[in-house]
Write a protein that holds these residues in place. Structure first.
Motif, PDB file in Angstrom:
ATOM      1  N   UNK A 240     -19.253 -20.361  12.773  1.00 31.12           N
ATOM      2  CA  UNK A 240     -18.943 -19.322  13.745  1.00 31.12           C
ATOM      3  C   UNK A 240     -18.089 -18.193  13.165  1.00 31.12           C
ATOM      4  N   UNK A 241     -17.410 -18.444  12.072  1.00 28.55           N
ATOM      5  CA  UNK A 241     -16.573 -17.398  11.486  1.00 28.55           C
ATOM      6  C   UNK A 241     -17.467 -16.333  10.877  1.00 28.55           C
ATOM      7  N   UNK A 242     -17.227 -15.066  11.234  1.00 27.04           N
ATOM      8  CA  UNK A 242     -18.128 -14.025  10.762  1.00 27.04           C
ATOM      9  C   UNK A 242     -17.440 -12.872  10.069  1.00 27.04           C
ATOM     10  N   UNK A 243     -16.127 -12.851  10.072  1.00 26.86           N
ATOM     11  CA  UNK A 243     -15.437 -11.728   9.432  1.00 26.86           C
ATOM     12  C   UNK A 243     -14.150 -12.216   8.790  1.00 26.86           C
ATOM     13  N   UNK A 244     -13.898 -11.780   7.554  1.00 29.08           N
ATOM     14  CA  UNK A 244     -12.628 -12.022   6.876  1.00 29.08           C
ATOM     15  C   UNK A 244     -11.916 -10.687   6.746  1.00 29.08           C
ATOM     16  N   UNK A 245     -10.631 -10.672   7.057  1.00 25.71           N
ATOM     17  CA  UNK A 245      -9.812  -9.478   6.928  1.00 25.71           C
ATOM     18  C   UNK A 245      -8.520  -9.855   6.227  1.00 25.71           C
ATOM     19  N   UNK A 246      -7.827  -8.847   5.694  1.00 25.07           N
ATOM     20  CA  UNK A 246      -6.578  -9.090   5.008  1.00 25.07           C
ATOM     21  C   UNK A 246      -5.617  -7.950   5.315  1.00 25.07           C
ATOM     22  N   UNK A 247      -4.366  -8.290   5.526  1.00 27.30           N
ATOM     23  CA  UNK A 247      -3.326  -7.276   5.700  1.00 27.30           C
ATOM     24  C   UNK A 247      -2.261  -7.483   4.632  1.00 27.30           C
ATOM     25  N   UNK A 248      -1.574  -6.429   4.292  1.00 31.55           N
ATOM     26  CA  UNK A 248      -0.409  -6.515   3.398  1.00 31.55           C
ATOM     27  C   UNK A 248       0.763  -5.912   4.154  1.00 31.55           C
ATOM     28  N   UNK A 249       1.853  -6.657   4.197  1.00 31.97           N
ATOM     29  CA  UNK A 249       3.041  -6.208   4.918  1.00 31.97           C
ATOM     30  C   UNK A 249       4.253  -6.322   4.010  1.00 31.97           C
ATOM     31  N   UNK A 250       5.224  -5.444   4.259  1.00 30.78           N
ATOM     32  CA  UNK A 250       6.478  -5.462   3.504  1.00 30.78           C
ATOM     33  C   UNK A 250       7.501  -6.318   4.242  1.00 30.78           C
ATOM     34  N   UNK A 251       8.488  -6.767   3.521  1.00 27.71           N
ATOM     35  CA  UNK A 251       9.543  -7.632   4.066  1.00 27.71           C
ATOM     36  C   UNK A 251      10.081  -7.058   5.387  1.00 27.71           C
ATOM     37  N   UNK A 252      10.155  -7.914   6.410  1.00 27.73           N
ATOM     38  CA  UNK A 252      10.693  -7.541   7.714  1.00 27.73           C
ATOM     39  C   UNK A 252       9.687  -6.987   8.697  1.00 27.73           C
ATOM     40  N   UNK A 253       8.501  -6.597   8.216  1.00 29.93           N
ATOM     41  CA  UNK A 253       7.464  -6.071   9.103  1.00 29.93           C
ATOM     42  C   UNK A 253       6.999  -7.175  10.048  1.00 29.93           C
ATOM     43  N   UNK A 254       6.825  -6.811  11.309  1.00 31.71           N
ATOM     44  CA  UNK A 254       6.221  -7.724  12.290  1.00 31.71           C
ATOM     45  C   UNK A 254       4.894  -7.132  12.718  1.00 31.71           C
ATOM     46  N   UNK A 255       3.870  -7.982  12.739  1.00 26.32           N
ATOM     47  CA  UNK A 255       2.567  -7.640  13.310  1.00 26.32           C
ATOM     48  C   UNK A 255       2.338  -8.624  14.450  1.00 26.32           C
TER      49      UNK A 255
END
Length: 188
Positions: free
Chosen positions: A52-67
């Protein structure tokens, strides 16, 4: 790879077992057959399977960042989340009204040392804070993004009371204008 249950119904922690030697390490980060076998053996397990998995994504965040805290309306979205570089404080909140763990949250340390993954079935909010100078988070999801179904709750909502480990350095405009936990409850 080991698969462990967590304190939230249907949320799983996948724990790869890296092989380490003088060269570094090798690890399998996902095994579709093992994932499906585990779910098939669990009564009432989530309907999501590896195919069922159809998409892979990646994020890069700096120290302290909240998503976060993000979710999806409608039939929701299943996610498999891991940190490929650095470390993050990962938080999951159950927003399924019929769940025995509705309204509860759990946090996980995801990092590039033990490679743990969190499987998050539909019906949860998810967010994280980068703990290292750079943190790369990989998401494997079972649906294409549909912006009209986006849900968001403020990362600092007092009713959620999430204890973020570091001072917040940056959040997106979308996260800065996210609604409250009470707003979300009124929509559910």
């Amino acid at each position: 790879m080991r698969i462990d249950t967590t304190g939230l119904t249907d949320v799983l922690l996948l724990r790869p077992e890296p092989f380490r030697d003088e060269r570094g390490l090798f690890t399998r980060t996902f095994d579709a057959a093992l994932f499906d076998l585990y779910l098939d053996e669990q009564p009432g397990s989530p309907a999501t399977r590896a195919r069922d998995f159809l998409q892979d994504s990646q994020s890069r965040s700096h120290r302290g960042v909240i998503r976060g805290m993000h979710g999806r309306a409608g039939r929701g979205e299943a996610k498999l989340v891991r940190c490929a570089r650095g470390a993050v404080h990962d938080v999951v909140v159950d927003i399924r009204r019929d769940s025995p763990t509705f309204g509860r949250m759990e946090s996980f340390l995801l990092d590039d040392e033990d490679f743990a993954h969190v499987f998050i079935p539909p019906g949860f909010l998810h967010g994280f804070q980068a703990l290292t100078e750079a943190a790369d988070v990989c998401y494997r999801i079972d649906r294409a993004h549909e912006p009209l179904e986006d849900l968001a709750v403020a990362y600092d909502d007092p009713d959620l009371g999430i204890d973020w480990p570091l001072p917040v350095t940056t959040i997106s405009p979308r996260d800065a204008s996210a609604g409250s936990w009470q707003d979300l409850l009124d929509k559910l």
